[in-house]
Write a protein that holds these residues in place. Sequence first.
Motif, PDB file in Angstrom:
ATOM      1  N   PHE A 274       0.807  -1.223   0.000  1.00 21.23           N
ATOM      2  CA  PHE A 274       0.000   0.000   0.000  1.00 21.23           C
ATOM      3  C   PHE A 274       0.840   1.274   0.000  1.00 21.23           C
ATOM      4  N   LEU A 275       1.912   1.306   0.786  1.00 13.20           N
ATOM      5  CA  LEU A 275       2.635   2.576   0.981  1.00 13.20           C
ATOM      6  C   LEU A 275       3.214   3.147  -0.312  1.00 13.20           C
ATOM      7  N   PRO A 276       3.873   2.361  -1.174  1.00 10.43           N
ATOM      8  CA  PRO A 276       4.346   2.969  -2.432  1.00 10.43           C
ATOM      9  C   PRO A 276       3.204   3.511  -3.284  1.00 10.43           C
ATOM     10  N   ALA A 277       2.057   2.779  -3.274  1.00  5.48           N
ATOM     11  CA  ALA A 277       0.910   3.273  -4.025  1.00  5.48           C
ATOM     12  C   ALA A 277       0.412   4.587  -3.432  1.00  5.48           C
ATOM     13  N   ALA A 278       0.403   4.676  -2.099  1.00  9.33           N
ATOM     14  CA  ALA A 278       0.021   5.933  -1.459  1.00  9.33           C
ATOM     15  C   ALA A 278       1.028   7.035  -1.801  1.00  9.33           C
ATOM     16  N   GLY A 279       2.294   6.662  -1.946  1.00  9.26           N
ATOM     17  CA  GLY A 279       3.295   7.636  -2.365  1.00  9.26           C
ATOM     18  C   GLY A 279       3.028   8.159  -3.764  1.00  9.26           C
ATOM     19  N   VAL A 280       2.551   7.278  -4.645  1.00  8.96           N
ATOM     20  CA  VAL A 280       2.164   7.723  -5.991  1.00  8.96           C
ATOM     21  C   VAL A 280       1.027   8.739  -5.903  1.00  8.96           C
ATOM     22  N   VAL A 281       0.033   8.453  -5.047  1.00 11.92           N
ATOM     23  CA  VAL A 281      -1.079   9.388  -4.866  1.00 11.92           C
ATOM     24  C   VAL A 281      -0.560  10.736  -4.355  1.00 11.92           C
TER      25      VAL A 281
END
Length: 842
Positions: A274-281
């Motif tokens: 989840f965290l890298p995807a949240a970083g993309v957001v």
Amino acid sequence: MSGEPQQTADHGHALGLHYEMQDLYSPPKGRFGRFAATNHTVVGIRFMLTAIAFFLVGGVLAMLIRAQLAGPSTQFLDAADYAQVFTMHGTVMMFLFAIPLIEGFALYMLPKLLGARDLAFPRLSAFGYWCYLLGGLTLLGALLAGVAPDSGWFMYTPLSSKPYSPGINADIWLVGITVVEISAVCAAVEIMVTVLKVRSPGMSLMRMPLLAWYLWVTAAMMLAGFPPLILGSILLELERAFGLPFFDPTRGGDPLLWQHLFWLFGHPEVYIIFLPAAGVVSTILPVFCGRPMVGYSWIVGALIAQAFLSFGLWAHHMFTTGIPHLSLAIFSAASLLVVIPTAVQIFAWLATLLKGRPRLSLPMLWIFGFFFIFVSGGLTGVMVAVVPFDWQVHDTHFVVAHLHYVLVGGFVFPVIAGLYYWTPQFTGRKSDRGLGKFAFWTVFTGFNLTFFIMHLTGLLGMPRRVYTYAAGLGWEVPNLVSSIGGFILAVGFALVLLDMLVQWRFAPHVTTNPWKAASLEWAMPSPATAYNFASLPEVTGRDPLWKDPELPVCIAGGAGFLAGPTVPGQRETLAVDALDGRPDYVLILPGPTFLPLLAALALFGAAGCFLFGFYAGSAVLAAVLVGVCLRWLWQSGLREDPQPVDIGKGHRLLPHPARDQSPGWWGMVFTLVFDATLLVSLLFGYVFLLSRVSDWPPVAMIAPDWLVAALILAGLGAAALGSQGAVGANRQGKGRARGWWLAIASAGGATSAIGFGLIPSLLTAPATSHAYAACVVALSLYGALHAGLTAIGSGFVAARCRAGLVSRVRAGDLLILRLFSQFSAGAGLIVLVAVYLAAWLA
């Protein structure tokens, strides 16, 4: 008129610099040259393309599952085939798609985000890719051969133990996944060191892009989260191969130990995904809102808190296994507590939307889809965190639906948003038209049709992992709807892929920074060059391109640091102070080499020989692996003390071999973090079995020999003292004394390795007779391995000293050896106490 010649001259200088740097950083030409490539752009793209290929395989397997479950009593797949398909779908999506895609994205993006030319250890990244590819192809080949793992992607014991899975299926999973996880650990070390040290001058920690923070915290979680799974896989394979009963309750083991080790990895993995995807957001949202992200410091604190809390949730998946009620209450509360840092990030995103002027571009459409689906998955996560409700829906399709809402909504939607956002980085083209919006709505509709209905299927009582069901249970219509949704979802992903191909071929070309973004990856041409930056920028704020829109032109013309190589033909970038971003030293980067591929092939060969019971071949190839790694390390370093070099703007810095805390030292620090977590996991298993099994062991199964203990202690002390003495002698310029100290360290390591090797001979019963004896063997192997590596490492450093690669100035090898040998001595002491204390108590 006087300005025009100057512009032409500047343009000509920039063009010449471009050609020089492009030739230097491009992969070697020739039929096999690309196999030697180590450039982060090439390796990162390879990771991502391979992960997408595995995603397509996982999608086909998902369609097979939905076809089988579309109606009652379907004969499309039999039980054995369904078990393999089900297991491989989860394995591919979790281990061969999600984590490697994160790794590839981080390896590709980090130097561009941080204003560097490459990663800290380019060869390590290449080695990681080859390990990932070979391990993944092993699992895929097993599927094609009909011997794929079939015990579920979580491989619960005793279902995956030898009596219930007598074939090679489970062994393929254990060996293949371990090779893939080695790749993940390499990427984690790479990311940790790169983010801390390889940044643009002036980029302090609190000026870093949020995405770099997200990736760094993710890498830290990988270092702490993967050791339990790697250890569990090794222990289960030792049980299957040699009969060591770690998980056999009839011989003192416990199947729940596997669940603990697996979920110590498995629940943090949810946040690792989840965290890298949240970083993309957090990267895309400010660009299309036209303002900086709200709550930068709050987001950093929240994601660090989320990382810590995620390691206290593993028993969240074990509420029905009979753990004590107090533990149920603690883990349930922790499962609810982790919502808080997630909410902090969501509110920061919402505040950014409210304060900005959002543009509804195609990446933003996928971000909005992420909000809806991930929040929905979070709500069902709160539900399953409540113990009484979890007891009702555990192991049903409700949990399957929750898992997909969190992972697909929390990962795949932001990934596709990032894919559209960064497409110009890869292709130099961009388009918001075409199939993109239609593909989004197809995916969004198909996903919710598949998994929202699956909540109902679970509430109706349908268990997961069943390959068929009888009519009349009320499951027919929900399953048919989910299967229809699943095929719509597959069409949607196919449209996304088709849209990417169309854009790559037909979309209009773009100029630098087509989205008007603020981060440094857009300060280079589109598509990105092999060297990233002709000269390295100086960062004075969090949004460098918004603060200075002319920065791309300036650095392309050589107005930054390191405008071209300081030594012809040498790849270089800058390392900075970890906290404030001050220039620290020049990092000399290695060129292309086949050694990472050869090392991966040796590791893969050793694992393959072990898989098929050819243990002598496995030992030989392990020795080959050590030899290749030593050759790899031998190529680094300088034979003469360097002088400071001019990096531009009035700064002169030493190359990294002349600095004590070089990237290699930092790499060893983070490798030892992984190593220490592995030891803690082993001790956790040892204590868990001790506490779970009454009268453990039933009799005194080891006769402690104090001479063996003294031999080990003497060896550990000599190794630690020898490495320390070698550092001291080197600082005083005493080359002969340095050699003697290294000889003492090597002899000490060898002595303690022999001592640890003798411990299993002190057992009064076979190691296969009881889990206690098996634990003694495992602890002894850990101690012997580290002592042996200390002996080899000391001899290797001594050889480098004789070859002139170490001096008073170039002392990095000795400092790294001291770090490892002292850790090994401390770990060995802990192992010795654990074995002898338990023996004395028994």
